[in-house]
Design a protein around this motif. Sequence first.
Motif, mmCIF file in Angstrom:
data_model
loop_
_atom_site.group_PDB
_atom_site.id
_atom_site.type_symbol
_atom_site.label_atom_id
_atom_site.label_comp_id
_atom_site.label_asym_id
_atom_site.label_seq_id
_atom_site.Cartn_x
_atom_site.Cartn_y
_atom_site.Cartn_z
ATOM 1 N N ALA A 279 40.549 -55.094 -68.304
ATOM 2 C CA ALA A 279 39.356 -53.816 -68.826
ATOM 3 C C ALA A 279 39.316 -54.661 -70.517
ATOM 4 O O ALA A 279 40.145 -55.811 -70.623
ATOM 5 N N HIS A 280 37.701 -54.170 -71.091
ATOM 6 C CA HIS A 280 37.688 -54.668 -72.437
ATOM 7 C C HIS A 280 38.232 -53.942 -73.727
ATOM 8 O O HIS A 280 37.736 -52.585 -72.916
ATOM 9 N N LEU A 281 38.453 -54.436 -75.131
ATOM 10 C CA LEU A 281 39.169 -53.948 -75.127
ATOM 11 C C LEU A 281 37.756 -53.574 -76.458
ATOM 12 O O LEU A 281 37.930 -52.628 -77.365
ATOM 13 N N LEU A 291 34.367 -44.245 -72.194
ATOM 14 C CA LEU A 291 33.680 -45.286 -71.247
ATOM 15 C C LEU A 291 33.716 -45.774 -70.423
ATOM 16 O O LEU A 291 34.392 -46.632 -70.010
ATOM 17 N N ASP A 292 33.379 -46.601 -72.235
ATOM 18 C CA ASP A 292 33.198 -48.221 -72.268
ATOM 19 C C ASP A 292 34.209 -48.823 -73.275
ATOM 20 O O ASP A 292 33.405 -48.906 -74.423
ATOM 21 N N ASP A 293 34.875 -49.325 -73.157
ATOM 22 C CA ASP A 293 36.016 -49.403 -72.267
ATOM 23 C C ASP A 293 37.511 -48.819 -72.430
ATOM 24 O O ASP A 293 38.768 -49.276 -71.387
ATOM 25 N N GLY A 294 37.216 -47.904 -73.137
ATOM 26 C CA GLY A 294 38.872 -47.222 -72.913
ATOM 27 C C GLY A 294 39.069 -46.904 -72.005
ATOM 28 O O GLY A 294 40.872 -47.010 -71.428
ATOM 29 N N ALA A 326 35.674 -59.529 -77.396
ATOM 30 C CA ALA A 326 34.452 -59.669 -77.553
ATOM 31 C C ALA A 326 33.463 -59.123 -75.799
ATOM 32 O O ALA A 326 32.838 -60.303 -75.765
ATOM 33 N N GLU A 327 33.766 -59.027 -74.655
ATOM 34 C CA GLU A 327 32.752 -58.329 -73.978
ATOM 35 C C GLU A 327 31.647 -58.271 -73.932
ATOM 36 O O GLU A 327 30.790 -58.856 -73.662
ATOM 37 N N GLU A 328 31.094 -57.017 -74.989
ATOM 38 C CA GLU A 328 29.995 -56.778 -75.076
ATOM 39 C C GLU A 328 29.103 -57.570 -75.916
ATOM 40 O O GLU A 328 27.825 -56.858 -75.759
ATOM 41 N N VAL A 329 29.244 -58.546 -76.563
ATOM 42 C CA VAL A 329 27.957 -59.360 -76.819
ATOM 43 C C VAL A 329 28.238 -60.584 -76.687
ATOM 44 O O VAL A 329 27.667 -61.933 -76.568
ATOM 45 N N SER A 354 38.790 -53.274 -64.666
ATOM 46 C CA SER A 354 38.332 -51.566 -64.077
ATOM 47 C C SER A 354 37.105 -51.684 -65.965
ATOM 48 O O SER A 354 37.629 -51.750 -66.643
ATOM 49 N N ASP A 355 35.628 -51.324 -65.469
ATOM 50 C CA ASP A 355 34.438 -51.326 -66.639
ATOM 51 C C ASP A 355 33.461 -50.680 -66.226
ATOM 52 O O ASP A 355 32.543 -51.419 -66.018
ATOM 53 N N PHE A 356 33.824 -49.588 -65.485
ATOM 54 C CA PHE A 356 32.500 -48.868 -65.454
ATOM 55 C C PHE A 356 32.337 -47.794 -65.283
ATOM 56 O O PHE A 356 32.408 -46.844 -64.718
ATOM 57 N N ASP A 420 26.575 -41.264 -63.685
ATOM 58 C CA ASP A 420 26.459 -40.473 -64.128
ATOM 59 C C ASP A 420 26.828 -41.017 -65.834
ATOM 60 O O ASP A 420 26.442 -41.455 -66.798
ATOM 61 N N TYR A 421 27.694 -43.207 -65.239
ATOM 62 C CA TYR A 421 27.861 -43.855 -66.370
ATOM 63 C C TYR A 421 26.843 -43.933 -67.750
ATOM 64 O O TYR A 421 27.210 -44.330 -68.955
ATOM 65 N N PHE A 422 25.546 -44.029 -66.774
ATOM 66 C CA PHE A 422 24.349 -45.019 -67.616
ATOM 67 C C PHE A 422 23.983 -43.277 -68.337
ATOM 68 O O PHE A 422 22.482 -43.914 -69.031
HETATM 69 ZN ZN LIG Z 1 32.120 -52.345 -70.710
#
Ligand SMILES: [Zn+2]
Length: 462
Positions: A279-281, A291-294, A326-329, A354-356, A420-422
């Motif tokens: 998962a990403h921190l 949600l993204d990505d707790g 640093a997933e998002e960047v 798990s990242d959705f 409804d994630y987005f």
């Molecule tokens: Zn994410």
Amino acid sequence: MRLHRSALAALTFWTCASVAEPLPQDWVDQARAIGYEAANSNIAYSVVESLTTEVGPRLAGTEAEARARDWAVSELTKLGFDSVTVEPFEVPLWERHIERGRIVAPGEQPLVLVGLGGSASTGDAGVKGAILRVESPEALQALADGSAKGKIVFVDQVMARTQDGAGYSAAVRKRRETGEQAYRLGAVGALIRSVGTSGHRFAHTGQMKRAGTSDLPVVPTAAVSGADADQLGRLLDRHDSVEVELVLTSEYLPAAQSGNVVAEIKGRTRPDEVVIIGAHLDSWDLGTGALDDGAGVGVVVAAAKALMDAMPEGPDRTLRVVLFGAEEVGLVGAKAYAQKHQADLDNIVLAFESDFGAGDIWRLDHGVADDALPLIKSMTAMLSPWGVIPGKPGATGGPDISVLAQAGVPVITPLQNGWDYFDYHHTPDDTLDKLERHSLDQNVGVYAAILSVALREGVYFK
Ligand SMILES: [Zn+2]
């Protein structure tokens, strides 16, 4: 027992009529029992609650992301993992400052917008220009060099709402490319309709190509909320010219420290064979990244803890939890991980992420060898009590894990319902109250059940 290639094919023809051939029925029963137990724990929720409350937003490379790593080390150590380490790497750092926009002609109106990560800065004076509206990135690309001189390009493409997130990958192109395409056209700035499906009036941020990462520089670029995109569209239908002013100030800072947090439960009989769950921190800077990505952090940590409790003597193989930085960047942590562990990638039996968000898992997609397809079929049947149906090939395993998948690591994607994630994704509205606890628990159950099989000696996915 070894479930692999020809052996696996032979097992498919077992005469015992189990719903989950070729997995032995007692494995299936055990996996489900572990999953049910795991889904009853409160760990996933309390992990997300703790991360989003004690750390909050945690943009890659910032002091907040460093606090998130400290938080992770402390929590994972408390939970009893055999080892918890931080693998540091550097990440480019971009920070937003002032962001505002308004329609200045035909009459003044405010605009709700947010800068895209990596955007150029307008400077304090801002920029002003007439809107040039196009309906897609393809239409933008088709325009001739210099054909939007002095204008503000507006890519007004609507993202489709789907359960499997299919609308997102199409929409991301708009977010990534608009800034550099607008530069090519000679525009002074650019807007996109937010990459999102929300009905609320938040704009969705996200990473664009940064200046210096491709041949073209970028112009100052922001996303407007869906409602503001609609408003611009209606004004453009009524008037020959609609003029907008943008003030988007931001800064590229020197490369900063980030890191992956890696925790292990050591395998007992096959410690060198590893199953990775990730998962990403990091998160965007607007919401608290619940949600993204707790949610993903909560799911993988809780699933690992469930395995620890179910197998006090340890699983056959090593279970490795990777909380990527640093997933998002731009998947910077994932690339650093793949590079650091390059020599070792062959030992990864299976990886998934798990990242959705926190919706129910409803489908099991896969990126495994053909020989392992009967095994995937059995595992899907095993997961039927949780409502999981057979999935598609070509899975990436998740954004960070996709880097490993490209290097040949077998992956699965336990696909969540992203309907409804987005609505919330990359907005200030990505907060703890959006989590559905029963769905989060369902995810933990499914992850734990899958792990109980994948961690067994002799089960192969390639
Ligand atoms: Zn994410």
